[in-house]
Motif scaffolding. Structure first.
Motif, mmCIF file in Angstrom:
data_model
loop_
_atom_site.group_PDB
_atom_site.id
_atom_site.type_symbol
_atom_site.label_atom_id
_atom_site.label_comp_id
_atom_site.label_asym_id
_atom_site.label_seq_id
_atom_site.Cartn_x
_atom_site.Cartn_y
_atom_site.Cartn_z
ATOM 1 N N LEU A 184 1.003 -1.259 -0.044
ATOM 2 C CA LEU A 184 0.057 -0.160 0.217
ATOM 3 C C LEU A 184 0.826 1.281 -0.066
ATOM 4 O O LEU A 184 0.423 2.137 -0.801
ATOM 5 C CB LEU A 184 -0.866 0.050 1.370
ATOM 6 N N ILE A 185 1.920 1.255 0.753
ATOM 7 C CA ILE A 185 3.005 2.405 0.842
ATOM 8 C C ILE A 185 3.564 2.565 -0.387
ATOM 9 O O ILE A 185 3.584 3.875 -0.794
ATOM 10 C CB ILE A 185 3.887 2.216 1.774
ATOM 11 N N SER A 217 2.433 1.744 -3.535
ATOM 12 C CA SER A 217 1.524 2.192 -4.713
ATOM 13 C C SER A 217 1.029 3.786 -4.283
ATOM 14 O O SER A 217 1.024 4.446 -5.341
ATOM 15 C CB SER A 217 0.280 1.206 -4.511
ATOM 16 N N LYS A 218 1.042 4.078 -2.853
ATOM 17 C CA LYS A 218 0.720 5.656 -2.878
ATOM 18 C C LYS A 218 1.930 6.359 -3.170
ATOM 19 O O LYS A 218 1.833 7.421 -3.845
ATOM 20 C CB LYS A 218 0.785 5.910 -1.353
ATOM 21 N N LEU A 219 3.210 6.030 -3.086
ATOM 22 C CA LEU A 219 4.428 6.497 -3.438
ATOM 23 C C LEU A 219 4.497 6.685 -4.937
ATOM 24 O O LEU A 219 4.925 7.753 -5.398
ATOM 25 C CB LEU A 219 5.801 5.825 -2.960
ATOM 26 N N SER A 269 2.094 6.879 -6.843
ATOM 27 C CA SER A 269 1.083 7.637 -7.443
ATOM 28 C C SER A 269 1.498 9.128 -6.948
ATOM 29 O O SER A 269 1.116 10.014 -8.225
ATOM 30 C CB SER A 269 -0.318 7.350 -6.722
ATOM 31 N N TYR A 270 2.108 9.352 -5.960
ATOM 32 C CA TYR A 270 2.741 10.635 -5.924
ATOM 33 C C TYR A 270 3.807 11.005 -6.807
ATOM 34 O O TYR A 270 3.938 12.182 -7.011
ATOM 35 C CB TYR A 270 3.412 11.041 -4.397
#
Length: 105
Positions: free
Chosen positions: A5-6, A8-10, A12-13
């Protein structure tokens, strides 16, 4: 699961940051400045049919093919004007063929 999850968030940023940077860069490009630069380069060409003149038209046309924002029609016209229709067409054909082959790789 948390590590995925981390990441994938990174990701996307990072993608959002790249989109913002590209948007600012494309907005700030002045196409008139680029066109004027290439027009001044072509207008300085003389009637001397030396190899350096053929190489200059070849390189300028190749750059305009590899970087699509740059105008390239002016080099086709300049090549036809300087060398005549047949030889000018041959120079532009070679420049287009080689630069398209390079950009395809």
């Amino acid at each position: 699961m948390k590590n995925k999850l981390i990441s994938s968030k990174l990701l996307s940023y990072i993608i959002l940051f790249i989109i913002i940077i590209l948007s600012i860069g494309l907005y700030s490009i002045d196409s008139n400045l680029i066109r004027d630069f290439f027009y001044s380069a072509v207008s300085r060409l003389d009637k001397n049919r030396s190899f350096s003149l053929i190489l200059l038209v070849f390189l300028l046309r190749s750059i305009s093919i590899i970087i699509p924002v740059l105008p390239g029609t002016i080099f086709s016209v300049a090549s036809g004007f300087q060398f005549g229709f047949g030889q000018g067409l041959f120079v532009i054909f070679c420049a287009d063929f080689i630069s398209c082959s390079i950009s395809f790789l």
